[in-house]
Design a protein around this motif. Structure first.
Motif, short mmCIF file in Angstrom:
data_model
loop_
_atom_site.label_atom_id
_atom_site.label_comp_id
_atom_site.label_asym_id
_atom_site.label_seq_id
_atom_site.Cartn_x
_atom_site.Cartn_y
_atom_site.Cartn_z
N ILE A 1 25.89 -55.84 8.90
CA ILE A 1 24.55 -55.53 8.42
C ILE A 1 24.50 -54.18 7.72
O ILE A 1 23.79 -54.01 6.72
N ARG A 2 25.24 -53.18 8.21
CA ARG A 2 25.17 -51.86 7.60
C ARG A 2 25.68 -51.89 6.16
O ARG A 2 25.02 -51.39 5.24
N GLY A 3 26.84 -52.50 5.97
CA GLY A 3 27.38 -52.58 4.61
C GLY A 3 26.52 -53.43 3.70
O GLY A 3 26.33 -53.12 2.52
N ILE A 4 25.96 -54.52 4.24
CA ILE A 4 25.10 -55.39 3.43
C ILE A 4 23.85 -54.66 2.96
O ILE A 4 23.47 -54.71 1.79
N MET A 5 23.20 -53.94 3.87
CA MET A 5 21.97 -53.25 3.51
C MET A 5 22.24 -52.09 2.56
O MET A 5 21.44 -51.80 1.67
N LEU A 6 23.38 -51.40 2.74
CA LEU A 6 23.73 -50.34 1.79
C LEU A 6 23.92 -50.92 0.39
O LEU A 6 23.46 -50.35 -0.60
N SER A 7 24.60 -52.07 0.31
CA SER A 7 24.83 -52.69 -0.99
C SER A 7 23.54 -53.24 -1.60
O SER A 7 23.36 -53.23 -2.82
N ALA A 8 22.64 -53.73 -0.73
CA ALA A 8 21.41 -54.36 -1.21
C ALA A 8 20.34 -53.34 -1.58
O ALA A 8 19.37 -53.69 -2.26
N THR A 9 20.50 -52.10 -1.15
CA THR A 9 19.48 -51.08 -1.45
C THR A 9 20.09 -49.91 -2.23
O THR A 9 19.83 -49.74 -3.41
N LEU A 10 20.92 -49.12 -1.54
CA LEU A 10 21.47 -47.92 -2.17
C LEU A 10 22.29 -48.25 -3.42
O LEU A 10 22.15 -47.60 -4.46
N LEU A 11 23.14 -49.26 -3.33
CA LEU A 11 23.98 -49.63 -4.47
C LEU A 11 23.13 -50.06 -5.66
O LEU A 11 23.45 -49.73 -6.82
N VAL A 12 22.05 -50.79 -5.40
CA VAL A 12 21.17 -51.23 -6.50
C VAL A 12 20.52 -50.02 -7.18
O VAL A 12 20.46 -49.94 -8.40
N VAL A 13 20.03 -49.08 -6.36
CA VAL A 13 19.39 -47.89 -6.92
C VAL A 13 20.39 -47.06 -7.74
O VAL A 13 20.09 -46.63 -8.87
N VAL A 14 21.57 -46.83 -7.18
CA VAL A 14 22.59 -46.03 -7.88
C VAL A 14 23.02 -46.73 -9.17
O VAL A 14 23.19 -46.09 -10.22
N THR A 15 23.19 -48.06 -9.12
CA THR A 15 23.60 -48.80 -10.32
C THR A 15 22.53 -48.72 -11.40
O THR A 15 22.83 -48.48 -12.57
N ALA A 16 21.27 -48.89 -11.00
CA ALA A 16 20.17 -48.80 -11.97
C ALA A 16 20.13 -47.41 -12.61
O ALA A 16 19.95 -47.27 -13.83
N ALA A 17 20.33 -46.36 -11.79
CA ALA A 17 20.31 -44.99 -12.31
C ALA A 17 21.49 -44.75 -13.25
O ALA A 17 21.33 -44.12 -14.32
N ALA A 18 22.67 -45.23 -12.88
CA ALA A 18 23.86 -45.03 -13.72
C ALA A 18 23.70 -45.76 -15.05
O ALA A 18 24.03 -45.22 -16.12
N VAL A 19 23.21 -46.99 -15.01
CA VAL A 19 22.99 -47.76 -16.24
C VAL A 19 21.96 -47.05 -17.12
O VAL A 19 22.13 -46.94 -18.35
N ALA A 20 20.87 -46.56 -16.50
CA ALA A 20 19.84 -45.87 -17.27
C ALA A 20 20.41 -44.62 -17.95
O ALA A 20 20.11 -44.36 -19.13
N ALA A 21 21.23 -43.87 -17.23
CA ALA A 21 21.82 -42.65 -17.80
C ALA A 21 22.73 -42.98 -18.97
O ALA A 21 22.69 -42.31 -20.02
N VAL A 22 23.58 -44.00 -18.81
CA VAL A 22 24.52 -44.37 -19.88
C VAL A 22 23.75 -44.90 -21.09
O VAL A 22 24.04 -44.52 -22.24
N ALA A 23 22.76 -45.77 -20.86
CA ALA A 23 22.00 -46.33 -21.97
C ALA A 23 21.23 -45.24 -22.71
O ALA A 23 21.15 -45.24 -23.95
#
Length: 530
Positions: free
Chosen positions: A80-102
């Protein structure tokens, strides 16, 4: 007539693509996307798009509900810990990284964040279709992550859409509160709808009516969450997970068999049609960029393609980096022996990164951007999202089998061992209960002896282990099964002959055929698990 033609074309593409994929040794979704591109060459289908409401209201509830019903809640709890980290933190970090690159490549901040929210979440249906060869642990965690992360992405999307339209200042506290309400509210609605539907199903004896109620379940959960502005996606997932635990003893075997058949077919057709529609959407999204002599809002097509490649590379690198860094951070903080048992390798993380597919939900998010003047880069966002989705499905889909072999993950035999354990324990306890049940039901001694002998033989075969093909118990069991199956085939041929001779009606044939089919399945399925 276009609607009927589209339905027939989608169905034919799903059937043809599913037949061609194993012969071409290419993943089925990749072939289905190619079928969609081929359909776009037919004049009548040119310009046919993928309405976001179709995905959000028709495809998504059904597919997420079936995925949540067929996943392992025990494995979700374990990781559950890894799943929730991927489902929340990873999504936020990915969105921020994509926004910065774009943004660095010329996209304004509002549009960049919308793009990041669209491509950040992995897709549950794509993972289920393309990730079947994954080891059990990676497949379970990816499916669970993909079932939950859409809720996170939709919250980010709502904030980005409001900011891009000039809807007010960004408030971290407000966004956090919105996020928690969306998640907790959606989960509460899902469990409530699941409980209500289960209580209703207990009072329905008719299998057909009960399954009609089952078909309504994911849509009721989705609607309930929408009415209170919570996460409809999480409501459907929570409803499915609740019913997967509570329903097995509340529904009859016949109803359950019918349910599995209906949902398996529905999910197969909808899943396949979704990939065909993705292929159909790509030319439509590309056409939007040619609004002004091959340029989109001042940006050349070449620049847009460069942004697409950069965004696609960003989502892969960000996912791998977050998976590795979070694993080592957890390893440094949590030194418990139990946690050490859950550790995996960086090769496995590369495999999970490769299996992190984007799908039609991302396209639906991009297409749901209002087509108005306050979003001048809408066509570019739609095209970029479609580019990332297709690149993800094709590039990662083709690479995944090789990456799985390269990762060298040990084979997980726990399901086979637990299956044998469950069968043996159930048979042993039923065997011990046999005399008491016979007395309670006033069964004659000769019938009791017959059942006793059958169970004794069945237990002997299981205790011998199905790998020992020379064991007398195994030999007798297999000979018995082959003979029974042959007799069933003879019975079926006899009943058909009676129908052909007009001695019995087709209705009688169907009744007997259903009984023979159920018995054949009972005899044949144990052979598949040996």
């Amino acid at each position: 007539m276009l609607g009927l033609e589209l339905i027939v074309a989608l169905g034919a593409a799903v059937v043809l693509g599913s037949l061609l994929a194993p012969r071409l040794r290419i993943s089925q979704p990749v072939v289905l996307i190619a079928c969609g591109l081929a359909l776009s060459l037919i004049p009548v289908f040119r310009g046919v798009g993928l309405p976001p409401e179709t995905v959000l209201l028709l495809f998504l509830p059904v597919l997420l509900y079936w995925e949540s019903l067929t996943t392992s809640l025990r494995e979700i709890r374990r990781f559950i810990r890894g799943i929730m980290l991927s489902a929340t933190l990873l999504v936020v970090v990915t969105a921020a990284a994509v926004a910065a690159v774009a943004h660095a490549l010329g996209v304004d901040w509002g549009s960049a964040w919308i793009l990041g929210a669209a491509v950040a979440p992995t897709d549950a249906t794509a993972v289920a279709a393309l990730g079947r060869a994954l080891p059990r642990r990676q497949l379970t965690t990816l499916r669970a992550e993909s079932l939950v992360n859409d809720g996170t992405a939709l919250v980010i999307y709502g904030v980005a859409l409001s900011a891009a339209a000039g809807g007010g200042a960004f408030s971290p506290l407000l966004v956090t509160a919105d996020f928690l309400y969306s998640f907790l509210g959606g989960a509460a609605v899902g469990v409530a709808v699941g409980w209500a539907m289960l209580e209703g199903r207990k009072r329905i004896d008719n299998a057909m009516v009960g399954n009609a109620a089952t078909l309504l379940t994911p849509f009721a959960a989705f609607l309930g969450a929408e009415l209170i502005h919570a996460s409809a996606v999480l409501a459907v997932v929570a409803c499915g997970l609740y019913l997967s635990q509570a329903a097995p003893l509340a529904i009859s075997a016949y109803t359950r068999q019918q349910t599995v058949a209906v949902w398996s077919l529905a999910s197969f057709m909808l899943n396949g049609a979704l990939f065909v529609l993705v292929g159909l959407q790509l030319p439509v999204s590309a056409a939007g960029l040619w609004a002004s002599e091959g340029r989109a809002n001042g940006q050349a097509i070449g620049q847009i393609l460069l942004v697409g490649v950069a965004v696609y590379a960003t989502i892969l690198l960000t996912r791998l980096a977050v998976l590795i860094l979070s694993a080592y951070l957890i390893r440094a903080v949590d030194r418990r022996p139990y946690q050490r048992q859950l550790r995996t390798t960086n090769r496995a993380r590369v495999m999970s990164t490769t299996a992190g597919f984007r799908g039609a939900v991302s396209l639906a998010v991009a297409l749901s951007i209002p087509d108005a003047g306050q979003y001048p880069q809408r066509d570019a966002i739609v095209f970029l999202t479609a580019f990332v989705v297709v690149a993800s499905l094709v590039v990662q889909g083709l690479a995944l089998p090789r990456v799985i072999r390269w990762a060298r993950i040990p084979e997980d035999t726990s399901v086979t061992q637990e299956l044998l354990l469950a069968k043996r324990t159930a048979a042993e306890e039923a065997f011990r209960a046999l005399p008491d049940l016979a007395r309670e039901l006033r069964i004659d001694d000769d019938v009791l002896e017959r059942i006793h002998a059958e169970y004794d033989e069945h237990l002997a075969a299981m205790n011998a282990g199905f790998d020992d093909s020379d064991d007398p118990a195994i030999v007798r069991t297999r000979q018995y099964t082959r003979l029974r199956l042959a007799l069933l085939g003879h019975k079926r041929a006899t009943v058909v002959r009676l129908r052909d001779a007009r001695t019995i009606d087709d209705t009688v044939l169907r009744i007997i055929q259903a009984q023979l089919d159920a018995e054949e399945l009972r005899l044949a399925r144990p052979q598949e698990t040996e």
